[in-house]
Write a protein that holds these residues in place. Structure first.
Motif, mmCIF file in Angstrom:
data_model
loop_
_atom_site.group_PDB
_atom_site.id
_atom_site.type_symbol
_atom_site.label_atom_id
_atom_site.label_comp_id
_atom_site.label_asym_id
_atom_site.label_seq_id
_atom_site.Cartn_x
_atom_site.Cartn_y
_atom_site.Cartn_z
ATOM 1 N N ALA A 26 0.814 -1.215 0.000
ATOM 2 C CA ALA A 26 0.000 0.000 0.000
ATOM 3 C C ALA A 26 0.846 1.262 0.000
ATOM 4 C CB ALA A 26 -0.942 -0.001 1.207
ATOM 5 N N VAL A 27 2.008 1.216 0.635
ATOM 6 C CA VAL A 27 2.840 2.428 0.731
ATOM 7 C C VAL A 27 3.779 2.567 -0.462
ATOM 8 C CG1 VAL A 27 2.744 2.388 3.248
ATOM 9 C CG2 VAL A 27 4.665 1.309 2.085
ATOM 10 N N LEU A 28 3.802 1.593 -1.359
ATOM 11 C CA LEU A 28 4.707 1.687 -2.504
ATOM 12 C C LEU A 28 4.382 2.883 -3.390
ATOM 13 C CD1 LEU A 28 5.386 -1.942 -3.817
ATOM 14 C CD2 LEU A 28 7.019 -0.289 -2.896
ATOM 15 N N ALA A 29 3.093 3.129 -3.649
ATOM 16 C CA ALA A 29 2.718 4.234 -4.536
ATOM 17 C C ALA A 29 3.115 5.592 -3.961
ATOM 18 C CB ALA A 29 1.222 4.184 -4.839
ATOM 19 N N PRO A 30 2.714 5.940 -2.713
ATOM 20 C CA PRO A 30 3.149 7.236 -2.187
ATOM 21 C C PRO A 30 4.658 7.346 -2.053
ATOM 22 C CG PRO A 30 2.029 5.943 -0.494
ATOM 23 C CD PRO A 30 1.797 5.256 -1.796
ATOM 24 N N LEU A 31 5.334 6.228 -1.765
ATOM 25 C CA LEU A 31 6.789 6.265 -1.677
ATOM 26 C C LEU A 31 7.410 6.533 -3.043
ATOM 27 C CD1 LEU A 31 9.265 5.902 0.125
ATOM 28 C CD2 LEU A 31 9.191 3.448 -0.388
ATOM 29 N N ARG A 60 0.666 5.255 -10.605
ATOM 30 C CA ARG A 60 -0.776 4.993 -10.718
ATOM 31 C C ARG A 60 -1.065 3.492 -10.671
ATOM 32 N NH1 ARG A 60 -1.998 7.859 -15.088
ATOM 33 N NH2 ARG A 60 -3.002 9.614 -14.057
ATOM 34 N N PHE A 61 -0.227 2.698 -11.327
ATOM 35 C CA PHE A 61 -0.392 1.244 -11.264
ATOM 36 C C PHE A 61 -0.226 0.746 -9.830
ATOM 37 C CE2 PHE A 61 1.711 -2.917 -11.153
ATOM 38 C CZ PHE A 61 0.751 -3.709 -11.779
ATOM 39 N N LEU A 62 0.768 1.271 -9.128
ATOM 40 C CA LEU A 62 0.981 0.864 -7.737
ATOM 41 C C LEU A 62 -0.171 1.317 -6.837
ATOM 42 C CD1 LEU A 62 4.811 1.568 -7.369
ATOM 43 C CD2 LEU A 62 3.683 -0.657 -7.580
ATOM 44 N N ALA A 63 -0.779 2.450 -7.163
ATOM 45 C CA ALA A 63 -1.937 2.903 -6.378
ATOM 46 C C ALA A 63 -3.095 1.928 -6.507
ATOM 47 C CB ALA A 63 -2.354 4.299 -6.832
ATOM 48 N N LEU A 64 -3.321 1.414 -7.711
ATOM 49 C CA LEU A 64 -4.370 0.415 -7.904
ATOM 50 C C LEU A 64 -4.035 -0.877 -7.168
ATOM 51 C CD1 LEU A 64 -5.121 0.973 -11.699
ATOM 52 C CD2 LEU A 64 -6.482 1.733 -9.739
ATOM 53 N N ALA A 65 -2.743 -1.236 -7.185
ATOM 54 C CA ALA A 65 -2.323 -2.420 -6.432
ATOM 55 C C ALA A 65 -2.539 -2.204 -4.938
ATOM 56 C CB ALA A 65 -0.850 -2.726 -6.719
ATOM 57 N N GLY A 66 -2.345 -0.985 -4.478
ATOM 58 C CA GLY A 66 -2.588 -0.674 -3.073
ATOM 59 C C GLY A 66 -4.043 -0.836 -2.696
ATOM 60 N N VAL A 67 -4.939 -0.476 -3.610
ATOM 61 C CA VAL A 67 -6.367 -0.667 -3.350
ATOM 62 C C VAL A 67 -6.687 -2.149 -3.215
ATOM 63 C CG1 VAL A 67 -8.679 -0.386 -4.322
ATOM 64 C CG2 VAL A 67 -7.025 1.487 -4.466
ATOM 65 N N MET A 68 -6.100 -2.969 -4.079
ATOM 66 C CA MET A 68 -6.292 -4.414 -3.970
ATOM 67 C C MET A 68 -5.757 -4.923 -2.638
ATOM 68 S SD MET A 68 -7.957 -5.359 -6.565
ATOM 69 C CE MET A 68 -7.790 -7.120 -6.233
ATOM 70 N N ALA A 69 -4.623 -4.375 -2.215
ATOM 71 C CA ALA A 69 -4.063 -4.760 -0.921
ATOM 72 C C ALA A 69 -5.019 -4.399 0.207
ATOM 73 C CB ALA A 69 -2.713 -4.079 -0.708
ATOM 74 N N LEU A 71 -8.311 -4.222 0.017
ATOM 75 C CA LEU A 71 -9.435 -5.154 -0.002
ATOM 76 C C LEU A 71 -9.050 -6.499 0.607
ATOM 77 C CD1 LEU A 71 -10.857 -4.408 -3.574
ATOM 78 C CD2 LEU A 71 -11.749 -3.625 -1.364
ATOM 79 N N ILE A 72 -7.864 -6.970 0.271
ATOM 80 C CA ILE A 72 -7.401 -8.238 0.844
ATOM 81 C C ILE A 72 -7.223 -8.100 2.354
ATOM 82 C CG2 ILE A 72 -5.512 -9.910 0.872
ATOM 83 C CD1 ILE A 72 -5.059 -9.234 -2.087
ATOM 84 N N ALA A 73 -6.707 -6.950 2.789
ATOM 85 C CA ALA A 73 -6.511 -6.724 4.216
ATOM 86 C C ALA A 73 -7.829 -6.768 4.970
ATOM 87 C CB ALA A 73 -5.813 -5.378 4.442
ATOM 88 N N VAL A 74 -8.876 -6.219 4.382
ATOM 89 C CA VAL A 74 -10.199 -6.250 5.024
ATOM 90 C C VAL A 74 -10.682 -7.685 5.166
ATOM 91 C CG1 VAL A 74 -12.618 -5.634 4.733
ATOM 92 C CG2 VAL A 74 -10.836 -3.937 4.290
ATOM 93 N N VAL A 75 -10.503 -8.488 4.118
ATOM 94 C CA VAL A 75 -10.931 -9.890 4.175
ATOM 95 C C VAL A 75 -10.179 -10.647 5.265
ATOM 96 C CG1 VAL A 75 -11.008 -12.062 2.898
ATOM 97 C CG2 VAL A 75 -11.628 -9.922 1.758
ATOM 98 N N LEU A 76 -8.867 -10.434 5.336
ATOM 99 C CA LEU A 76 -8.077 -11.112 6.362
ATOM 100 C C LEU A 76 -8.439 -10.627 7.759
ATOM 101 C CD1 LEU A 76 -4.535 -11.202 4.694
ATOM 102 C CD2 LEU A 76 -6.207 -13.047 4.861
ATOM 103 N N ALA A 77 -8.741 -9.339 7.896
ATOM 104 C CA ALA A 77 -9.057 -8.785 9.202
ATOM 105 C C ALA A 77 -10.367 -9.331 9.747
ATOM 106 C CB ALA A 77 -9.108 -7.263 9.133
ATOM 107 N N LEU A 78 -11.286 -9.671 8.863
ATOM 108 C CA LEU A 78 -12.570 -10.210 9.321
ATOM 109 C C LEU A 78 -12.401 -11.532 10.053
ATOM 110 C CD1 LEU A 78 -14.857 -9.389 6.249
ATOM 111 C CD2 LEU A 78 -14.775 -8.230 8.465
ATOM 112 N N ARG A 79 -11.299 -12.209 9.806
ATOM 113 C CA ARG A 79 -11.037 -13.477 10.477
ATOM 114 C C ARG A 79 -10.469 -13.280 11.882
ATOM 115 N NH1 ARG A 79 -7.917 -16.703 5.558
ATOM 116 N NH2 ARG A 79 -9.590 -16.511 3.984
ATOM 117 N N ALA A 95 -4.319 3.361 1.125
ATOM 118 C CA ALA A 95 -4.682 3.045 -0.257
ATOM 119 C C ALA A 95 -5.731 4.010 -0.787
ATOM 120 C CB ALA A 95 -5.188 1.606 -0.337
ATOM 121 N N ALA A 96 -6.753 4.298 0.026
ATOM 122 C CA ALA A 96 -7.813 5.198 -0.416
ATOM 123 C C ALA A 96 -7.287 6.617 -0.596
ATOM 124 C CB ALA A 96 -8.958 5.183 0.590
ATOM 125 N N GLY A 97 -6.452 7.077 0.337
ATOM 126 C CA GLY A 97 -5.889 8.418 0.221
ATOM 127 C C GLY A 97 -5.006 8.570 -1.002
#
Length: 236
Positions: A26-31, A60-69, A71-79, A95-97
């Motif tokens: 998630a931090v790859l894009a802003p970095l 921009r590609f990394l920002a989209l990858a961050g959004v996917m990250a 979403l995956i984080a939310v799924v894992l956190a629900l467990r 990711a959203a910012g």
């Protein structure tokens, strides 16, 4: 008898390691944007590399990858909300910012706006030979035919050269010279080093301003915003 922990007890399977990898993604894009801006600002590479390639292509590609990250984080956190909930929230916010910043800034940069603007299109103030020589040495475009910006008009007053110089400084310009009836300056953008030159022409009862970019790349309404700022400084 000592019991050996199974796969479920390992941190990599049930702990925070997957979340930390998602955070790193998630931090790859802003970095990347930060590195691109710093490198362009100090002259390590050109705006074509820092702005076009690193920021608006790879970033921009990394920002989209961050959004996917996120979403995956939310799924894992629900467990396991107790252990992963806070970290998942951080990943989603980053990711959203980042994506929001790309959407806003990208739309702003793509606004069709002139890069050579003035408060007097009929008789635009001219740059001194010093500014023109510096523009030529930097491979700058123009100056060409300056146009006006909506709602930005001449300052209806005759200011002193000192006031004109201070108006440029307040807008972020480095004053190159101030003489009777004129002042000039150059502004280097703090993010990607995009440069604008400015000249203020002082006449009885009227002061005109011209702002010209040194690069013809799309910069949104940056030139008009700088013009409006300098005029506002003259009349404040």
């Amino acid at each position: 008898m000592t019991r050996v922990a199974g796969p479920q007890g390992r941190k990599g399977r049930g702990g925070l390691t997957p979340m930390l990898w998602l955070l790193a993604l998630a931090v790859l894009a802003p970095l990347t944007v930060l590195i691109a801006a710093m490198g362009t600002g100090v002259g390590l590479w050109s705006p074509e590399i820092g702005l076009d390639l690193l920021t608006f292509r790879i970033g921009r590609f990394l920002a989209l990858a961050g959004v996917m990250a996120g979403l995956i984080a939310v799924v894992l956190a629900l467990r396991d909300l107790r252990r992963r909930g806070l970290l998942a929230a951080v990943i989603v916010l980053i990711a959203a910012g980042t994506l929001g910043g790309y959407l806003i800034q990208g739309a702003r940069m793509q606004i069709a706006a002139p890069t050579d603007v003035t408060t007097d299109a009929a008789e635009a103030p001219g740059f001194s030979s010093l500014i023109q020589d510096r523009r030529a040495a930097a491979g700058a475009v123009g100056p060409g035919v300056a146009v006006t910006c909506n709602g930005v008009v001449s300052a209806p007053t005759q200011v002193t050269p000192e006031v004109a110089a201070e108006a440029l400084r307040a807008a972020g310009f480095r004053v190159i010279g101030a003489a009777p009836f004129r002042a000039e300056g150059t502004r280097v953008g703090s993010a990607f080093g995009l440069t604008h030159d400015a000249v203020i022409r002082i006449r009885p009862g009227r002061t005109d301003v011209r702002i010209t970019a040194r690069d013809d790349r799309a910069q949104g309404d940056q030139a008009c915003r700088l013009l409006a700022t300098v005029v506002r400084n003259l009349t404040s």
